[in-house]
Scaffold this motif. Sequence first.
Motif, PDB file in Angstrom:
ATOM      1  N   ARG A 138      33.657  66.186  32.931  1.00 55.16           N
ATOM      2  CA  ARG A 138      33.229  64.601  32.992  1.00 55.16           C
ATOM      3  C   ARG A 138      32.314  64.614  33.988  1.00 55.16           C
ATOM      4  NH1 ARG A 138      36.186  60.268  31.006  1.00 55.16           N
ATOM      5  NH2 ARG A 138      34.262  59.419  31.784  1.00 55.16           N
ATOM      6  N   ALA A 139      31.144  63.537  33.748  1.00 55.33           N
ATOM      7  CA  ALA A 139      29.987  63.334  34.642  1.00 55.33           C
ATOM      8  C   ALA A 139      30.628  62.572  35.899  1.00 55.33           C
ATOM      9  CB  ALA A 139      28.820  62.634  34.060  1.00 55.33           C
ATOM     10  N   SER A 140      31.764  62.061  35.758  1.00 52.29           N
ATOM     11  CA  SER A 140      32.164  61.060  36.787  1.00 52.29           C
ATOM     12  C   SER A 140      33.824  61.153  36.609  1.00 52.29           C
ATOM     13  CB  SER A 140      31.610  59.778  36.950  1.00 52.29           C
ATOM     14  OG  SER A 140      31.994  59.045  35.516  1.00 52.29           O
ATOM     15  N   ARG A 141      34.703  61.004  37.642  1.00 50.66           N
ATOM     16  CA  ARG A 141      36.099  61.100  37.630  1.00 50.66           C
ATOM     17  C   ARG A 141      36.688  60.048  36.851  1.00 50.66           C
ATOM     18  NH1 ARG A 141      40.290  63.329  40.886  1.00 50.66           N
ATOM     19  NH2 ARG A 141      42.163  61.968  40.568  1.00 50.66           N
ATOM     20  N   THR A 143      38.753  57.199  35.865  1.00 46.52           N
ATOM     21  CA  THR A 143      39.382  56.037  36.897  1.00 46.52           C
ATOM     22  C   THR A 143      40.728  56.142  36.932  1.00 46.52           C
ATOM     23  OG1 THR A 143      38.969  54.380  35.364  1.00 46.52           O
ATOM     24  CG2 THR A 143      37.157  54.819  36.548  1.00 46.52           C
ATOM     25  N   SER A 153      34.344  68.804  36.517  1.00 45.06           N
ATOM     26  CA  SER A 153      32.951  67.995  36.815  1.00 45.06           C
ATOM     27  C   SER A 153      31.869  68.638  36.421  1.00 45.06           C
ATOM     28  CB  SER A 153      33.047  67.428  38.200  1.00 45.06           C
ATOM     29  OG  SER A 153      32.078  66.653  38.584  1.00 45.06           O
ATOM     30  N   ALA A 155      27.498  67.220  35.339  1.00 48.78           N
ATOM     31  CA  ALA A 155      26.621  66.156  35.047  1.00 48.78           C
ATOM     32  C   ALA A 155      25.529  66.668  33.890  1.00 48.78           C
ATOM     33  CB  ALA A 155      25.794  65.899  36.405  1.00 48.78           C
ATOM     34  N   THR A 174      30.037  62.020  29.236  1.00 49.58           N
ATOM     35  CA  THR A 174      29.469  61.060  30.115  1.00 49.58           C
ATOM     36  C   THR A 174      29.872  59.710  29.989  1.00 49.58           C
ATOM     37  OG1 THR A 174      27.455  60.934  28.876  1.00 49.58           O
ATOM     38  CG2 THR A 174      27.553  62.952  30.388  1.00 49.58           C
ATOM     39  N   HIS A 175      29.848  59.299  28.951  1.00 47.73           N
ATOM     40  CA  HIS A 175      30.142  57.798  28.515  1.00 47.73           C
ATOM     41  C   HIS A 175      31.266  57.418  27.568  1.00 47.73           C
ATOM     42  CE1 HIS A 175      25.971  57.860  30.256  1.00 47.73           C
ATOM     43  NE2 HIS A 175      26.152  56.605  30.102  1.00 47.73           N
ATOM     44  N   ASP A 179      31.215  52.179  28.940  1.00 41.76           N
ATOM     45  CA  ASP A 179      30.353  52.880  29.764  1.00 41.76           C
ATOM     46  C   ASP A 179      29.033  52.709  29.367  1.00 41.76           C
ATOM     47  OD1 ASP A 179      32.109  53.665  31.636  1.00 41.76           O
ATOM     48  OD2 ASP A 179      32.352  55.651  30.934  1.00 41.76           O
ATOM     49  N   ARG A 248      38.093  70.176  39.921  1.00 44.92           N
ATOM     50  CA  ARG A 248      38.550  69.058  40.850  1.00 44.92           C
ATOM     51  C   ARG A 248      39.915  68.838  40.831  1.00 44.92           C
ATOM     52  NH1 ARG A 248      33.831  70.154  41.771  1.00 44.92           N
ATOM     53  NH2 ARG A 248      32.109  68.711  41.841  1.00 44.92           N
TER      54      ARG A 248
END
Length: 249
Positions: A138-141, A143, A153, A155, A174-175, A179, A248
């Motif tokens: 994923r581009a971000s953790r 939630t 992780s 990008a 990413t989305h 998002d 991660r």
Amino acid sequence: MVATSRERYAVVSCHVERPLDDEVWARFAALQEARPGGFAVAALMRPADARHGEDEDIWLDRARDAATRGPLGHHTHWTAPDHARPTADGTGELVSEEGSRLRASGLAPTLFCGGGWYSDVTVAQACAELRYVDCTPRASRPTYLPAGERWASLAEPARIQLPSGRELGAIPTTHSLGDLARALARRELPRLVHVYFHDTDLLDRRRRALLHAGLRLLARRADVVDLDALAAEALSEAPRTPWDDVARL
């Protein structure tokens, strides 16, 4: 022109988690056929689970149909059809077992995504041995993940160097739909946009509308690509990244 030279490019995938639910499947098949925004939606399909009485013959027919409409991928739920993340060891072994069974049935999935965004080095090794392109990073953790839960992780597309010496191609996700809506409203889209949704999202009228509208608008702001084409073009030039830089907790 190769994908990596474009200003922005976009791909779409669906986590097909209820492939044996007739209503869910019918809506997903119709969406793939419609190609909103011109996107060939990749079907990342959870294999039938005989432990829970799921019909593999029906599943295979549907997977073959999906493969005629877009890229085909493998989406593992380690614990149960409705419980994605693992609760026991043997995570890589299950991916290898499922992947081998899919190949023996005549399918040729090219993509992978771990359920609940789970990944570990044994899962990555299994994906490399099956020659999958991994979309789990994923581009971000995510939630909802508690502290200490494993995820991966990235990008940008990368060639992940595993401790075994094998290489695993990866294209990050990413989305989510939410998002994407927020990024489109702010006009803040990254160079790679990989939108994902779940097949069950299609049961909700508002989420269906959000998906169709979002993809049509995204197609005006990015080059439309499918995941297989992106993997073939982008990964040849992607940087090499050690597994320890991707893993991660």
